[in-house]
Design a protein around this motif. Structure first.
Motif, PDB file in Angstrom:
ATOM      1  N   VAL A 251     124.385  55.216  21.816  1.00 52.47           N
ATOM      2  CA  VAL A 251     123.925  56.596  21.927  1.00 52.47           C
ATOM      3  C   VAL A 251     124.808  57.495  21.062  1.00 52.47           C
ATOM      4  CG1 VAL A 251     123.158  56.183  24.293  1.00 52.47           C
ATOM      5  CG2 VAL A 251     125.414  57.184  23.903  1.00 52.47           C
ATOM      6  N   ALA A 252     124.310  58.689  20.792  1.00 47.68           N
ATOM      7  CA  ALA A 252     125.127  59.685  20.097  1.00 47.68           C
ATOM      8  C   ALA A 252     126.052  60.307  21.129  1.00 47.68           C
ATOM      9  CB  ALA A 252     124.251  60.747  19.445  1.00 47.68           C
ATOM     10  N   ALA A 253     127.302  59.858  21.131  1.00 47.32           N
ATOM     11  CA  ALA A 253     128.291  60.293  22.106  1.00 47.32           C
ATOM     12  C   ALA A 253     129.409  61.058  21.416  1.00 47.32           C
ATOM     13  CB  ALA A 253     128.866  59.083  22.849  1.00 47.32           C
ATOM     14  N   TYR A 254     130.112  61.867  22.193  1.00 46.55           N
ATOM     15  CA  TYR A 254     131.237  62.646  21.656  1.00 46.55           C
ATOM     16  C   TYR A 254     132.433  61.735  21.454  1.00 46.55           C
ATOM     17  CZ  TYR A 254     134.684  66.361  21.141  1.00 46.55           C
ATOM     18  OH  TYR A 254     135.676  67.189  20.671  1.00 46.55           O
ATOM     19  N   LEU A 255     133.020  61.805  20.276  1.00 45.11           N
ATOM     20  CA  LEU A 255     134.191  60.991  19.968  1.00 45.11           C
ATOM     21  C   LEU A 255     135.448  61.845  19.982  1.00 45.11           C
ATOM     22  CD1 LEU A 255     132.904  58.740  17.026  1.00 45.11           C
ATOM     23  CD2 LEU A 255     132.801  58.332  19.506  1.00 45.11           C
TER      24      LEU A 255
END
Length: 311
Positions: A251-255
Motif C-alpha cells: 500500500v501507499a504508506a507513510y515512510l
C-alpha cells in the motif's frame, strides 16, 4: 452489535463499484457521496435494491451532504477527475489536489476516528494530501496502489503460465505510475520462484505491461479508465481494516526512515489491520530493485513539489 459504516466518496465508476463490492461482501452499510445531485442517490438506491436478490443486508445511502458520513469506520476516497487518453497521472495533480484536500477535511470533521483509504490519482501525492488535510496520524491514512499493481502483475503471470490466479504471489512497490517496481525477487507461483518459470525476456515484458496497466485500459475504453480492479483493490484494503485481518499488502504508506526515505507516501508492504497501517515491512531487495524504488520515490517527491508538499 454495531454494523460497520463505510463511506465512499465519488459516485463514478470506481466509487460506485467499490460500494457494490462492499455490499456484495456484506462489509457494512454504505454511504455514497458525490457533488452531483441525484447521482449518488440513484446509484445508492439501485444498489440497495439488489439486497433481496443477492441475499445481502446492507443499507446504502446516496447523498451530497458530508453530515451523512458521520461516524464512518472506513472512508474510501475515489473523488477527482479521471484520466483521458493521452493524459498522464501527473496531469491530474493540481485539480485533484484541491478536490482531495476538501474531501479529507470534511471526512475528518464528521468521522474523527475513521481510517481513510485513498484511490484518487496521482495516488501517492493524493494520499499525502489527504493525510495533511485530515490532520490524522499517518497510520490512519494510506493509499491503494500496490494492491492493484500487484494484481495486474499476478494476472499477467497467470495468463502467461496458464496457472490459477490465486497461486501467483507478487509485490509491486514504489509510486503508482510509470516508475513502479515489480519485485521479481519475491514473486512466486505456488511457492516456485517466478524467475524459474518464465524466461527473463518475457518477464521483462510482463513488468512493462504492469507499469502501463492503467494506460492500456484507458486506451481501450477511450472515454474512461479502469474501475473493476481498482475498486476491488480498495475494498480488499477496507476489509482488512474492518475485520482487523492483519493482511500483508503493498500500500501507499507513510515512510519515516524505512527504505531510506522520510516524509513521503509510497508503495511498500505493510500489515493492514484495525488501526490502518500497523507496520511497514522492510524486505531485502536486489540492487536493481532498490535503485528502482529510490528512483520511484524521487519521482513522487518531484510531483509533491508542484503543489508545495513535503520537506
Amino acid at each position: 452489535m454495531k454494523r460497520n459504516k463505510i463511506t465512499v466518496v465519488g459516485a463514478g465508476n470506481v466509487g460506485a463499484t467499490a460500494a457494490h463490492w462492499c455490499v456484495a461482501k456484506e462489509l457494512g452499510d454504505v454511504v455514497l457521496v458525490d457533488v452531483i445531485e441525484g447521482v449518488p442517490q440513484g446509484k445508492g438506491l439501485d444498489l440497495m435494491q439488489s439486497n433481496p436478490l443477492e441475499g445481502t443486508d446492507c443499507w446504502v445511502k446516496g447523498t451530497n451532504n458530508y453530515e451523512d458520513t458521520a461516524d464512518s469506520d472506513v472512508c474510501i476516497v475515489t473523488a477527482g477527475i479521471a484520466r483521458k487518453p493521452g493524459m498522464s497521472r501527473d496531469d491530474l495533480l493540481n485539480t485533484n489536489y484541491k478536490i482531495v484536500s476538501s474531501v479529507a477535511e470534511n471526512l475528518a470533521r464528521y468521522s474523527p476516528n475513521t481510517v481513510i483509504i485513498v484511490v484518487s490519482n496521482p495516488l501517492d501525492v493524493m494520499t499525502y494530501t489527504a493525510w495533511k488535510a485530515s490532520g490524522f496520524p499517518a497510520n490512519r491514512v494510506f493509499g491503494q496502489a500496490g494492491v492493484l499493481d500487484s494484481a495486474r502483475f499476478r494476472t499477467f503471470v497467470a495468463m502467461e503460465l496458464g496457472a490459477s490466479f490465486e497461486d501467483v504471489n507478487a509485490l509491486v512497490l514504489g509510486g503508482h505510475g510509470d516508475t513502479m517496481v515489480s519485485v521479481l525477487s519475491h514473486a512466486n507461483v505456488g511457492c516456485i520462484p517466478v524467475t524459474k518459470l518464465i524466461p527473463a525476456d518475457r518477464l521483462a515484458e510482463i513488468v512493462k505491461r504492469t507499469a502501463n496497466g492503467g494506460a492500456e485500459i484507458v486506451n481501450f475504453l477511450k472515454t474512461g479508465s479502469a474501475f473493476y480492479a481498482p475498486s476491488a483493490s480498495a475494498v480488499q484494503m477496507a476489509e482488512a481494516v474492518l475485520k482487523d485481518k492483519k493482511r500483508i499488502l503493498p500500500v501507499a504508506a507513510y515512510l519515516n526512515g524505512e527504505y531510506g526515505a522520510k516524509d513521503i507516501y509510497t508503495g511498500v508492504p505493510a500489515i493492514i489491520g484495525g488501526n490502518g497501517v500497523e507496520k511497514v515491512l522492510e524486505i531485502d531487495l536486489t540492487p536493481d530493485e532498490k535503485a528502482g524504488l529510490d528512483y520511484s520515490i524521487q519521482a513522487v517527491r518531484d510531483l509533491m513539489k508542484v503543489v508545495g508538499l513535503g520537506s
